[in-house]
Design a protein around this motif. Structure first.
Motif, mmCIF file in Angstrom:
data_model
loop_
_atom_site.group_PDB
_atom_site.id
_atom_site.type_symbol
_atom_site.label_atom_id
_atom_site.label_comp_id
_atom_site.label_asym_id
_atom_site.label_seq_id
_atom_site.Cartn_x
_atom_site.Cartn_y
_atom_site.Cartn_z
ATOM 1 N N ALA A 61 0.836 -1.201 0.000
ATOM 2 C CA ALA A 61 0.000 0.000 0.000
ATOM 3 C C ALA A 61 0.872 1.252 0.000
ATOM 4 C CB ALA A 61 -0.925 -0.015 1.210
ATOM 5 N N ARG A 62 1.902 1.254 0.819
ATOM 6 C CA ARG A 62 2.809 2.399 0.877
ATOM 7 C C ARG A 62 3.463 2.645 -0.476
ATOM 8 N NH1 ARG A 62 2.747 6.215 3.768
ATOM 9 N NH2 ARG A 62 2.558 7.137 1.713
ATOM 10 N N GLN A 63 3.949 1.596 -1.094
ATOM 11 C CA GLN A 63 4.622 1.724 -2.379
ATOM 12 C C GLN A 63 3.656 2.220 -3.457
ATOM 13 O OE1 GLN A 63 6.205 -2.222 -2.853
ATOM 14 N NE2 GLN A 63 7.729 -1.943 -1.233
ATOM 15 N N ALA A 64 2.417 1.736 -3.419
ATOM 16 C CA ALA A 64 1.429 2.160 -4.413
ATOM 17 C C ALA A 64 1.111 3.638 -4.281
ATOM 18 C CB ALA A 64 0.159 1.325 -4.262
ATOM 19 N N ILE A 65 0.929 4.100 -3.066
ATOM 20 C CA ILE A 65 0.637 5.517 -2.849
ATOM 21 C C ILE A 65 1.808 6.386 -3.282
ATOM 22 C CG2 ILE A 65 0.405 7.244 -1.004
ATOM 23 C CD1 ILE A 65 -1.649 5.432 0.279
ATOM 24 N N ASP A 66 3.019 5.975 -2.933
ATOM 25 C CA ASP A 66 4.195 6.762 -3.303
ATOM 26 C C ASP A 66 4.360 6.851 -4.816
ATOM 27 O OD1 ASP A 66 4.679 7.146 -0.638
ATOM 28 O OD2 ASP A 66 6.319 5.694 -0.506
ATOM 29 N N ALA A 67 3.946 5.788 -5.524
ATOM 30 C CA ALA A 67 4.095 5.772 -6.981
ATOM 31 C C ALA A 67 2.954 6.475 -7.703
ATOM 32 C CB ALA A 67 4.198 4.326 -7.468
ATOM 33 N N ALA A 68 1.748 6.401 -7.159
ATOM 34 C CA ALA A 68 0.563 6.855 -7.899
ATOM 35 C C ALA A 68 0.147 8.283 -7.599
ATOM 36 C CB ALA A 68 -0.610 5.917 -7.608
ATOM 37 N N TYR A 69 0.602 8.850 -6.495
ATOM 38 C CA TYR A 69 0.134 10.168 -6.088
ATOM 39 C C TYR A 69 1.275 11.176 -6.150
ATOM 40 C CZ TYR A 69 -3.911 7.684 -4.120
ATOM 41 O OH TYR A 69 -5.029 6.897 -3.957
ATOM 42 N N ARG A 79 -0.056 13.401 -1.640
ATOM 43 C CA ARG A 79 -0.210 12.027 -1.179
ATOM 44 C C ARG A 79 -1.132 11.983 0.030
ATOM 45 N NH1 ARG A 79 6.150 10.543 -1.843
ATOM 46 N NH2 ARG A 79 6.079 10.145 -4.098
ATOM 47 N N PRO A 80 -2.094 11.075 0.024
ATOM 48 C CA PRO A 80 -2.994 10.969 1.175
ATOM 49 C C PRO A 80 -2.282 10.362 2.380
ATOM 50 C CG PRO A 80 -3.399 9.184 -0.353
ATOM 51 C CD PRO A 80 -2.397 10.086 -1.025
ATOM 52 N N ILE A 81 -2.845 10.623 3.526
ATOM 53 C CA ILE A 81 -2.379 9.964 4.749
ATOM 54 C C ILE A 81 -2.869 8.523 4.716
ATOM 55 C CG2 ILE A 81 -2.587 9.934 7.271
ATOM 56 C CD1 ILE A 81 -3.023 12.989 7.099
ATOM 57 N N LEU A 82 -1.944 7.577 4.797
ATOM 58 C CA LEU A 82 -2.290 6.161 4.781
ATOM 59 C C LEU A 82 -2.520 5.697 6.218
ATOM 60 C CD1 LEU A 82 -2.630 3.457 3.300
ATOM 61 C CD2 LEU A 82 -0.152 3.112 3.577
ATOM 62 N N LEU A 83 -3.760 5.363 6.503
ATOM 63 C CA LEU A 83 -4.168 4.971 7.847
ATOM 64 C C LEU A 83 -4.423 3.473 7.922
ATOM 65 C CD1 LEU A 83 -6.773 7.809 8.390
ATOM 66 C CD2 LEU A 83 -4.523 7.671 9.489
ATOM 67 N N ALA A 84 -3.884 2.837 8.941
ATOM 68 C CA ALA A 84 -4.124 1.423 9.182
ATOM 69 C C ALA A 84 -5.150 1.273 10.300
ATOM 70 C CB ALA A 84 -2.828 0.711 9.546
ATOM 71 N N VAL A 85 -6.242 0.612 10.001
ATOM 72 C CA VAL A 85 -7.291 0.370 10.996
ATOM 73 C C VAL A 85 -6.815 -0.741 11.927
ATOM 74 C CG1 VAL A 85 -9.678 -0.333 11.351
ATOM 75 C CG2 VAL A 85 -9.068 1.086 9.368
ATOM 76 N N THR A 86 -6.865 -0.490 13.223
ATOM 77 C CA THR A 86 -6.383 -1.481 14.192
ATOM 78 C C THR A 86 -7.523 -2.409 14.612
ATOM 79 O OG1 THR A 86 -6.673 0.180 15.948
ATOM 80 C CG2 THR A 86 -4.457 -0.048 14.976
#
Length: 234
Positions: free
Chosen positions: A98-106, A111-118
């Motif tokens: 997910a991190r790599q996709a956001i860094d590449a696509a945005y 870039r949006p804040i990538l939040l992990a639901v606990t």
């Protein structure tokens, strides 16, 4: 001093209703949230339409194999959301993808804040045991929080009860987005681990998410303004 920001959850399947709430809340909330209920009913073009120039928390909680989550996040890039969610329980490989996709696509500045639901705020210790997790929600949230931040998440979604343990374990680095917030006197509905806006702000939440206490109020803007005043006084 850090200000806790307010997200209004526009939980509806109705396009006109979502637009009406969004317009009424302009200038009163810091962001709007659209999730599975609205997106599955109306599609991404409607999400884009309702969001407009507003700060958007697109809460779809992606949880699948790493490649599928990465491609899903890439597909969401045109929406321009400021915050996106995945499930921390998807594991470190999924979070890294997910991190790599956001860094590449945005674009870097968008870039949006990538939040992990606990652990969902509707789940308590009995609920965790039911799915084979023999720990308390607090222990599980901290465990998943460490995993997610190490794998590249920007922040976490947690209940207000886990803000302090996460700050103790991970410091100020994670952006903490906190649902399950109920102003004093509000119905808890299906939430199990809740706090008031003031309590969440004092505990160190970066953002709080409030739905029905705002959207079901006689005057949503007045209800949101009261919550903002409570946050400012925390």
């Amino acid at each position: 001093m850090k200000r806790t920001r307010l997200i209004a959850a526009l939980d509806t399947q109705d396009l006109d209703q979502a637009r009406d709430w969004a317009e009424k809340l302009d200038g009163t909330v810091d962001a709007i949230k659209l999730g599975m209920e609205f997106t599955y009913a109306q599609g991404l073009s409607a999400v884009r339409s309702v969001a407009g120039e507003r700060t958007l928390f697109l809460d779809l909680k992606l949880h699948d194999i790493p490649n599928t989550v990465a491609k899903g996040l890439t597909s969401l890039a045109p929406i321009g959301a400021s915050l996106l969610t995945i499930h921390a329980s998807g594991g470190s490989a999924m979070i890294r993808a997910a991190r790599q996709a956001i860094d590449a696509a945005y674009p870097p500045l968008h870039r949006p804040i990538l939040l992990a639901v606990t652990v969902l705020t509707s789940i308590d210790e009995a609920g965790l045991r039911e799915i084979g997790v023999p720990t308390t929600p607090r222990e599980q949230v901290v465990r998943l929080g460490r995993l997610a931040m190490t794998a590249g998440a920007d922040g976490l979604v947690c209940s207000a009860e886990e803000i302090a343990p996460l700050r103790d374990a991970l410091g100020e680095a994670p952006v903490l987005v906190v649902p399950g917030i109920r102003p004093a006197g509000s119905d808890a509905n299906d939430q199990k681990r809740i706090m008031t806006p003031r309590q969440a702000a004092q505990a160190g939440a970066d953002w709080i998410v409030v739905g029905r206490p705002i959207t079901q109020a006689a005057d949503p803007a007045t209800a949101a303004a009261a919550i903002q005043a409570e946050l400012a006084a925390a």
